[in-house]
Design an enzyme around this catalytic site. Sequence first.
Site, PDB file in Angstrom:
ATOM      1  N   GLY A 180     -37.263 -28.451  20.412  1.00  0.00           N
ATOM      2  CA  GLY A 180     -36.181 -27.465  20.501  1.00  0.00           C
ATOM      3  C   GLY A 180     -34.904 -27.943  19.842  1.00  0.00           C
ATOM      4  CG  ASN A 181     -30.440 -28.991  19.534  1.00  0.00           C
ATOM      5  OD1 ASN A 181     -29.739 -27.988  19.409  1.00  0.00           O
ATOM      6  ND2 ASN A 181     -29.985 -30.196  19.310  1.00  0.00           N
ATOM      7  CG  HIS A 196     -36.778 -27.767  14.120  1.00  0.00           C
ATOM      8  ND1 HIS A 196     -35.527 -28.114  14.567  1.00  0.00           N
ATOM      9  CD2 HIS A 196     -37.614 -28.743  14.548  1.00  0.00           C
ATOM     10  CE1 HIS A 196     -35.598 -29.243  15.238  1.00  0.00           C
ATOM     11  NE2 HIS A 196     -36.849 -29.655  15.243  1.00  0.00           N
ATOM     12  N   GLY A 230     -42.162 -32.541  10.093  1.00  0.00           N
ATOM     13  CA  GLY A 230     -41.160 -32.949   9.099  1.00  0.00           C
ATOM     14  C   GLY A 230     -41.370 -34.408   8.726  1.00  0.00           C
ATOM     15  CG  ASP A 272     -39.030 -37.672  12.929  1.00  0.00           C
ATOM     16  OD1 ASP A 272     -38.276 -38.501  13.438  1.00  0.00           O
ATOM     17  OD2 ASP A 272     -38.765 -36.449  12.869  1.00  0.00           O
TER      18      ASP A 272
HETATM   19  O1  PAF Z   1     -40.739 -34.586  16.218  1.00  0.00           O
HETATM   20  C1  PAF Z   1     -40.606 -34.087  17.349  1.00  0.00           C
HETATM   21  O2  PAF Z   1     -39.822 -33.181  17.555  1.00  0.00           O
HETATM   22  C2  PAF Z   1     -41.438 -34.637  18.502  1.00  0.00           C
HETATM   23  O3  PAF Z   1     -41.621 -36.000  18.383  1.00  0.00           O
HETATM   24  C3  PAF Z   1     -42.787 -33.914  18.674  1.00  0.00           C
HETATM   25  C4  PAF Z   1     -43.680 -34.101  17.466  1.00  0.00           C
HETATM   26  C5  PAF Z   1     -42.543 -32.431  18.905  1.00  0.00           C
HETATM   27  C6  PAF Z   1     -43.526 -34.469  19.891  1.00  0.00           C
HETATM   28  O4  PAF Z   1     -42.790 -34.313  21.066  1.00  0.00           O
END
Ligand code: PAF
Length: 270
Positions: free
Chosen positions: A27-28, A33, A143, A146
């Site tokens: 979220g956020n 995203h 993404g 990460d």
């Molecule tokens: O990248 C993220 O936002 C989180 O690590 C994920 C992949 C949703 C797992 O909680």
Amino acid sequence: MQIFTTISEVRAWRKENSHVAFVPTMGNLHAGHLQLVRQAKKHADKVIVSIFVNPTQFGINEDFSTYPRTEIRDCELLENENCDAVFLPSIETIYSPTAQTTVSVSEISQNFCGASRAGHFDGVATVVCKLFNIVQPDVALFGLKDFQQFAVIQTMVRDLHLPVELIGVPTVRESDGLAMSSRNGYLTESEREIAPQLYKTLQKARENLSTKTIFEIEKIAISELENTEFIVDYFKVARRSDLKFATENDGNLIILAAAKLGKTRLIDNL
Ligand code: PAF
């Protein structure tokens, strides 16, 4: 857009739809995203996004309790992107009190963020495995900011023979180069001005690859960041294929960095 909170609702929806893309999030939501959602639409008939702030991937002194929860705004943004469904589970839905199973992807989780955030990638792998089992997507998008997380999930999918295609989506950046992140909102005004230096240093390190040794590149980058108020966690040149530290003979490299600016930990790669 349909909003689900239970596993049975998601499963019933999944049965009705033949080709589904999945975007797991905490979220956020930001433009990065939304870019995942747009890409997801190109790969499937229906797109489902999960919003779940996963407690097991936060360390004891990390920001789980203060992590921004903005579900109403997030759902509005997803609706505007014509997302088909959102899964908003409670902690109890994902982690039953009697659960005993953790997914641990050993080697690739060890260095970089794994070294400074003990247990972080076990938390990520476990929740993503659970979410994959609940949603059973054909395709899932993550993404590439990460990058290590993506590598961990790729390894898990390979090792557990999970029937899902993974797609890594390039990092979306602010106009000054700062990688978009939900944690950028923690930066003070003056830290926000300094923050793009992380990406600038990565770019300079990439330029230096043709003229300097890896040791020199990392040393120059770390001192450059430390001179601009960053506390460097790591700045490392690695092999893109397996995230082992690179040697002078390796090609196909990735430069990975994590550094703190005040209370905010930023990560990026190039
Ligand atoms: O990248 C993220 O936002 C989180 O690590 C994920 C992949 C949703 C797992 O909680």
